[in-house]
Design a protein around this motif. Structure first.
Motif, mmCIF file in Angstrom:
data_model
loop_
_atom_site.group_PDB
_atom_site.id
_atom_site.type_symbol
_atom_site.label_atom_id
_atom_site.label_comp_id
_atom_site.label_asym_id
_atom_site.label_seq_id
_atom_site.Cartn_x
_atom_site.Cartn_y
_atom_site.Cartn_z
ATOM 1 N N ILE A 113 0.832 -1.208 0.000
ATOM 2 C CA ILE A 113 0.000 0.000 0.000
ATOM 3 C C ILE A 113 0.866 1.257 0.000
ATOM 4 N N PHE A 114 1.926 1.252 0.814
ATOM 5 C CA PHE A 114 2.735 2.464 0.954
ATOM 6 C C PHE A 114 4.115 2.322 0.310
ATOM 7 N N ALA A 115 4.275 1.258 -0.519
ATOM 8 C CA ALA A 115 5.528 1.072 -1.265
ATOM 9 C C ALA A 115 6.741 1.091 -0.340
ATOM 10 N N ALA B 69 -4.532 9.260 1.358
ATOM 11 C CA ALA B 69 -5.430 8.108 1.302
ATOM 12 C C ALA B 69 -4.914 6.996 2.208
ATOM 13 N N GLY B 70 -5.801 6.407 2.989
ATOM 14 C CA GLY B 70 -5.448 5.323 3.887
ATOM 15 C C GLY B 70 -4.923 5.769 5.227
ATOM 16 N N ILE B 71 -4.786 7.081 5.436
ATOM 17 C CA ILE B 71 -4.256 7.622 6.692
ATOM 18 C C ILE B 71 -5.293 8.558 7.304
ATOM 19 N N SER B 72 -5.593 8.357 8.586
ATOM 20 C CA SER B 72 -6.592 9.204 9.252
ATOM 21 C C SER B 72 -5.975 10.285 10.113
ATOM 22 N N GLY C 186 -1.776 -6.553 -6.812
ATOM 23 C CA GLY C 186 -0.435 -6.096 -7.170
ATOM 24 C C GLY C 186 -0.398 -4.656 -7.614
ATOM 25 N N ASN C 187 -1.569 -4.061 -7.885
ATOM 26 C CA ASN C 187 -1.604 -2.657 -8.308
ATOM 27 C C ASN C 187 -1.752 -1.756 -7.084
ATOM 28 N N PRO C 188 -1.325 -0.492 -7.182
ATOM 29 C CA PRO C 188 -1.504 0.430 -6.056
ATOM 30 C C PRO C 188 -2.983 0.575 -5.720
ATOM 31 N N ILE C 189 -3.290 0.545 -4.418
ATOM 32 C CA ILE C 189 -4.688 0.646 -3.984
ATOM 33 C C ILE C 189 -5.144 2.101 -4.018
ATOM 34 N N PHE C 190 -4.284 2.999 -3.580
ATOM 35 C CA PHE C 190 -4.660 4.412 -3.475
ATOM 36 C C PHE C 190 -3.993 5.192 -4.587
#
Length: 705
Positions: A618-620, A669-672, A700-704
């Protein structure tokens, strides 16, 4: 000495809003057929207090409306006319007008003068009707002529009363003298004279207490500059039998808009019963005694019959000061965590006393943090009190009968969340009245009471608060929802469980209403409701049974400022998982991990296959482990859906202070949010709901993006 009155404007507006809210609450609860005299007196006192404050500050438009309102209420409470539903409607309309006028003075917003005139005419017409049916109607309280000396008494008071006070004023402008004469005249018979040094003196015959006089005078001048003396009892000639009913009923109730100050005198003619509830007697009971008061701000009375010596139980503090205090305590918590981490490597035998002190500091810091956070907590009644009026008006507009019930109004929630939950709750309540509860004829045909029940409740569950909007109406129509969903091209099937069908109503533009009204039916709002609730870290669920009603359940965290979290490590980075979403953690065997073509991996947990979310993708991040059987899997749950989060290691559990990332950087994205760890490093707080919503995309693809 003169006082700049503008510095008290905000105090007046705050107090007046509280009085208007209390007045509305009493009007909505009053039994028209048999009104309680205490309730009528309380409604009258609210109008009177607002009128007094408005007159002092020069808000003549508010004074005119409240004067008409007060006069009509005075006749009703004296039994000169019967209270009717028409009166209640007019008083509620007057409340709306007063709120609009106050907003005009405070915020500079426009005031609808036609609406003001309409309400004034309505009150005047009701007052004329009452006068026509009364044998000899009592006239409204008059205002003394400006600059007049001599007697200026109000017809609502008797010619004289049981106590006589001499009130010597400092040098003040004539307009302030006139304002005081008008307000003090409402307490009894007043006469005015001017001394050689041009200072004004009032002589007031009244049955009210000294504190009431001080409270009124404090509007205009500093109480320290007042000199009030009581004349001897022999100067009072009015027999007790002739005391006005109003004075008899309210001898213990003050009309002062601000908190009475403590006085050092007590009159010799106070009865034994009064002495039990009044201030202690002075040790110098001379016929004339100067008043000594504390030079402190006044606040509205917490209760009409409290002893005068009791201090106010609350103070007003600006929210910015509270936020500053919370931020400072948050920094203290971070500093304490740093100290605890630094001392964690010390020898417990060589540094026993230091470590004991650090442990004590940790406990005290946690207690301080909880105490400070409680300052921002407000009762849900702040929200619930808005709805009785709305439900009443909406039901009347739709021709329905609705019994509105609230439960758990004392349940507390963070002020920031309370302000943001008002709009979603308003939409849910309006939907229940409009779509949920049936018309009286339909309810009778279904064997129900004509009046539907709408229940708004709040309760704590663990670290969350659960707010529910329930009605005993027709319930959601599954077939109609599915048909509408198919019409809009949504992916649905006839075998979907009810819980998933109910969630369809949160789709943008979704509505099963047969007609669009000015109340609802346009298909906008429910998607916004869910989005706003999720933005607060909450969830919304629906329970419904056809013919029995529906329940909308909202679950919210108690506060957004602090959370209990689990620290997890991926590569060299540390992330925080909100503990409320964590179910368990485990290390799976290679046989429990399966690959699904085009869908990523799943992990078997007690016969259930859960989607696997590799946090490093998710965050590479370059992880330590890519094989789930070598790393740690944390099982998360949100909105009834579960997933497994792959991390390298668990660091520990701790309470963290949440910092807003969006205001300090940008939305990620993905961080609150973010927090500062004990070592001074920054750790990001994961948005678990967003992670789970994206779990289907793990191929395998980036989610955000």
């Amino acid at each position: 000495m003169t006082v700049d009155m503008s510095q008290f404007y905000q105090v007046f507006f705050d107090e007046a809003e509280e009085l208007l809210a209390e007045k509305e609450k009493l009007l909505l609860a009053v039994d028209v057929s048999a009104p309680d005299s205490e309730d009528l007196n309380a409604i009258f006192r609210a109008a009177h207090s607002i009128k007094g404050g408005a007159a002092t500050f020069g808000f003549t438009d508010i004074t005119e409306v409240t004067h008409m309102l007060e006069s009509l209420l005075d006749r009703i409470r004296k039994g000169e006319m019967a209270l009717t539903a028409e009166h209640v409607d007019a008083f509620l309309a007057a409340k709306d007008i007063l709120k609009m006028q106050m907003d005009g003075h405070r915020q500079g917003s426009s005031v609808d003068q036609d609406a003001v005139s309409s309400v004034c005419q309505r009150l005047h017409a009701l007052s004329q009707d009452s006068a026509a049916h009364a044998g000899s109607a009592v006239q409204p309280a008059g205002q003394p002529e400006k600059g007049a000396t001599g007697t200026a008494s109000t017809p609502t008071q008797t010619a004289s009363a049981g106590r006589s006070f001499r009130i010597e004023l400092p040098e003040v402008p004539q307009r302030d003298v006139d304002a005081l004469a008008a307000e003090l005249g409402l307490l009894g018979e007043i006469s005015q004279s001017v001394l050689d040094n041009k200072r004004s003196v009032f002589t007031l015959a009244t049955n009210e207490k000294l504190d009431d006089i001080i409270a009124i005078c404090s509007f205009v001048l500093d109480p320290d500059d007042l000199k009030i003396t009581e004349e001897t009892a022999s100067a009072v000639t009015q027999p007790e039998a002739d005391i006005a009913p109003r004075a008899m009923q309210e001898s213990e109730a003050g009309y002062g808009f601000f908190e009475p100050l403590k006085s050092e005198i007590e009159k010799k003619d106070t009865s034994a019963a009064e002495q039990a509830a009044a201030m202690p007697q002075s040790t110098h009971p001379e016929a004339e005694t100067a008043v000594s008061v504390e030079g402190k701000p006044f606040g509205r009375r917490a209760a009409d019959k409290q002893p005068a010596t009791q201090e106010s139980s609350s103070i007003r503090v600006g929210i910015e000061k509270v936020d500053q205090l919370i931020n400072l305590v948050g920094e203290l918590v971070i500093t304490q965590a740093m100290i605890e981490q630094r001392t964690g490597s010390l020898d417990p035998i060589l540094h026993e006393r230091l470590l004991n002190s650090v442990g004590q500091l940790t406990r005290n810091t946690r207690d301080l943090q909880e105490a400070v956070m409680s300052i921002r907590m407000m009762p849900m009644d702040y929200v619930f009190s808005r709805f009785p009026r709305m439900v009443r008006d909406l039901a009347a507009k739709l021709g329905k009968k609705v019994e509105f019930i609230t439960r758990g109004a004392a349940t507390e929630l963070d002020k920031g969340l309370i302000e943001r939950i008002v709009d979603p709750l308003t939409h849910l309540v309006r939907n229940s009245v409009d779509h949920g509860i049936e018309m009286p004829d339909a309810r009778r045909a279904a064997g129900k009471d004509e009046a539907g029940k709408l229940v708004l409740s709040a309760a704590h569950q663990g670290g969350n608060i659960v707010i529910e909007v329930s009605d005993d109406g027709a319930g959601l129509n599954r077939d109609r929802i599915l048909a509408k969903a198919k019409q809009q091209g949504l992916p649905v099937s006839d075998t979907m469980p009810d819980a998933e069908v109910w969630q369809l109503i949160f789709a943008p533009g979704f509505s099963t209403a047969e007609a669009v009204t000015d109340v609802s039916g346009r298909g906008v709002g429910m998607d916004v409701v869910k989005r706003n609730i999720m933005a607060m870290g909450g969830t919304v669920e629906i329970r419904s049974a056809k013919g029995y009603g529906s329940t909308m359940s909202i679950s919210l965290p108690l506060t957004l400022a602090i959370l209990d979290g689990m620290s997890v490590k991926v590569g060299e980075e540390v992330y925080i998982l909100p503990l409320g979403y964590v179910i368990e953690s485990l290390q799976p065997t290679p046989a429990d991990v399966k690959e699904i073509a085009g869908q990523g991996q799943v992990v078997k947990v007690r016969e259930d296959y859960l989607p696997l979310i590799p946090l490093h993708k998710i965050f590479a991040i370059e992880p330590r482990y890519t094989d789930p059987s070598q790393g740690i899997v944390v099982i998360l749950e949100s909105d009834g859906k579960k997933a497994a989060l792959l991390v390298d290691a668990l660091v520990g559990q701790q309470q963290v202070v949440v910092k807003n990332l969006e205001s300090n950087f940008r939305k990620v994205a993905g961080i609150s949010g973010a927090t500062i760890l004990g070592d001074g490093g920054v750790s990001l707080i994961l948005d678990v709901a967003a992670l789970l919503r994206s779990s289907r995309q793990l191929n395998g693809n980036p989610i955000f993006s």
